[in-house]
Scaffold this motif. Structure first.
Motif, PDB file in Angstrom:
ATOM      1  N   ASP A 109       0.839  -1.192   0.000  1.00  0.00           N
ATOM      2  CA  ASP A 109       0.000   0.000   0.000  1.00  0.00           C
ATOM      3  C   ASP A 109       0.883   1.255   0.000  1.00  0.00           C
ATOM      4  OD1 ASP A 109      -1.940   1.894   0.217  1.00  0.00           O
ATOM      5  OD2 ASP A 109      -2.719   1.205   2.151  1.00  0.00           O
ATOM      6  N   LEU A 110       0.688   2.101  -1.011  1.00  0.00           N
ATOM      7  CA  LEU A 110       1.512   3.303  -1.143  1.00  0.00           C
ATOM      8  C   LEU A 110       0.778   4.568  -0.719  1.00  0.00           C
ATOM      9  CD1 LEU A 110       3.215   2.552  -4.586  1.00  0.00           C
ATOM     10  CD2 LEU A 110       4.196   2.281  -2.302  1.00  0.00           C
ATOM     11  N   ALA A 111      -0.384   4.426  -0.097  1.00  0.00           N
ATOM     12  CA  ALA A 111      -1.188   5.601   0.267  1.00  0.00           C
ATOM     13  C   ALA A 111      -0.404   6.570   1.143  1.00  0.00           C
ATOM     14  CB  ALA A 111      -2.470   5.156   0.979  1.00  0.00           C
ATOM     15  N   ALA A 112       0.312   6.048   2.119  1.00  0.00           N
ATOM     16  CA  ALA A 112       1.081   6.915   3.011  1.00  0.00           C
ATOM     17  C   ALA A 112       2.199   7.625   2.255  1.00  0.00           C
ATOM     18  CB  ALA A 112       1.653   6.103   4.166  1.00  0.00           C
ATOM     19  N   ALA A 113       2.801   6.917   1.285  1.00  0.00           N
ATOM     20  CA  ALA A 113       3.877   7.526   0.494  1.00  0.00           C
ATOM     21  C   ALA A 113       3.338   8.682  -0.346  1.00  0.00           C
ATOM     22  CB  ALA A 113       4.520   6.478  -0.404  1.00  0.00           C
ATOM     23  N   TYR A 114       2.159   8.485  -0.968  1.00  0.00           N
ATOM     24  CA  TYR A 114       1.564   9.574  -1.758  1.00  0.00           C
ATOM     25  C   TYR A 114       1.204  10.754  -0.864  1.00  0.00           C
ATOM     26  CZ  TYR A 114       1.200   6.321  -5.692  1.00  0.00           C
ATOM     27  OH  TYR A 114       1.487   5.445  -6.708  1.00  0.00           O
ATOM     28  N   ASP A 115       0.667  10.468   0.312  1.00  0.00           N
ATOM     29  CA  ASP A 115       0.308  11.555   1.237  1.00  0.00           C
ATOM     30  C   ASP A 115       1.550  12.357   1.612  1.00  0.00           C
ATOM     31  OD1 ASP A 115      -2.346  10.844   1.224  1.00  0.00           O
ATOM     32  OD2 ASP A 115      -2.279   9.743   3.128  1.00  0.00           O
ATOM     33  N   ARG A 116       2.663  11.657   1.830  1.00  0.00           N
ATOM     34  CA  ARG A 116       3.914  12.331   2.196  1.00  0.00           C
ATOM     35  C   ARG A 116       4.384  13.238   1.062  1.00  0.00           C
ATOM     36  NH1 ARG A 116       9.321  10.252   1.331  1.00  0.00           N
ATOM     37  NH2 ARG A 116      10.856  11.369   2.602  1.00  0.00           N
ATOM     38  N   ILE A 117       4.325  12.735  -0.174  1.00  0.00           N
ATOM     39  CA  ILE A 117       4.808  13.522  -1.308  1.00  0.00           C
ATOM     40  C   ILE A 117       3.919  14.732  -1.548  1.00  0.00           C
ATOM     41  CG2 ILE A 117       5.285  13.499  -3.791  1.00  0.00           C
ATOM     42  CD1 ILE A 117       7.297  11.969  -2.013  1.00  0.00           C
TER      43      ILE A 117
END
Length: 234
Positions: A109-117
């Motif tokens: 799950d990359l949701a947290a990574a997108y939120d960070r970017i």
């Protein structure tokens, strides 16, 4: 121990050496800038770190491991990402699709990574469905940086990130660079706006004719009369 330790590196393109014994270190959570006149070997030094040219002498150690002869794809997997000066986005893809391309080595799950970017680049959140090629130069630079950061690197290499940008976007890119450093990523950048870069970096190196000339904190280099007269326009 330095995160990056580039020691006495010689190398270049074909049979011609551009670097003649360049040494650069980057510590944890540190912004290090390389400045100098045109043809000084600034971008070449950065490309040496990323495995884009033949190194004929010296060593490049990253996070305790010698990466001198490594190929770029292996270097990316080890935790170094490189943002070139030009052609650094997929212009026919949306902002979000560019970020998806940046995450090609990640799983789950990359949701947290997108939120960070998007947290680092709030201007891009509303433009996430826009084609990258339709954005301003400053916004495209943010897309390029964001795509690289999707790989969660330990070290980010930026080659002249403010080239051709307005003063507004230049300052914005510098501020984002600080934010990235504060988030735990070390940064090595080449910059043509030497005074502005030295004013915000932690440490700097001045190169000339492919060799080290001066090094120190950004403020110390700005205060150095010889550096100012020879490399910063007085």
């Amino acid at each position: 121990m330095a995160l990056l330790d580039m020691k006495d590196v010689r190398g270049g393109y074909g049979d011609a050496d551009v670097l003649h014994g360049v040494s650069i270190t980057v510590g944890e959570r540190e912004i290090v800038v390389i400045v100098g006149p045109n043809g000084a070997g600034k971008s070449t030094a950065m490309k040496a770190v990323f495995g884009l040219l033949k190194v004929r002498g010296g060593s490049i150690v990253f996070d305790g491991e010698d990466i001198t002869a490594w190929a770029p794809d292996r270097i990316v997997q080890r935790g170094i990402c490189y943002v070139p000066q030009v052609d650094n986005v997929f212009r026919e893809m949306t902002v979000h699709e560019n970020f998806e391309m940046g995450a090609f080595l990640r799983r789950g799950d990359l949701a947290a990574a997108y939120d960070r970017i998007y947290g680092l680049f709030p201007d891009l959140k509303a433009k996430r469905r826009n084609l990258a090629g339709d954005l301003s130069g400053g916004q495209r630079q943010m897309v390029a940086m964001g795509r690289a950061l999707m790989l969660d690197p330990k070290l980010l290499l930026l080659d002249e990130p403010t080239a051709g940008l307005s003063p507004k976007y230049m300052e914005q890119i510098f501020q984002i660079t600080r934010d990235v450093r504060d988030a735990g990523v070390s940064i090595l950048l080449v910059e043509q706006h030497a005074k502005q870069a030295l004013a915000f970096c932690d440490r700097g190196y001045v190169l000339a004719t492919g060799a080290n000339r001066h090094e120190g904190t950004g403020q110390a280099l700005l205060a150095d009369r010889e550096v100012a007269e020879m490399f910063l326009g007085g």
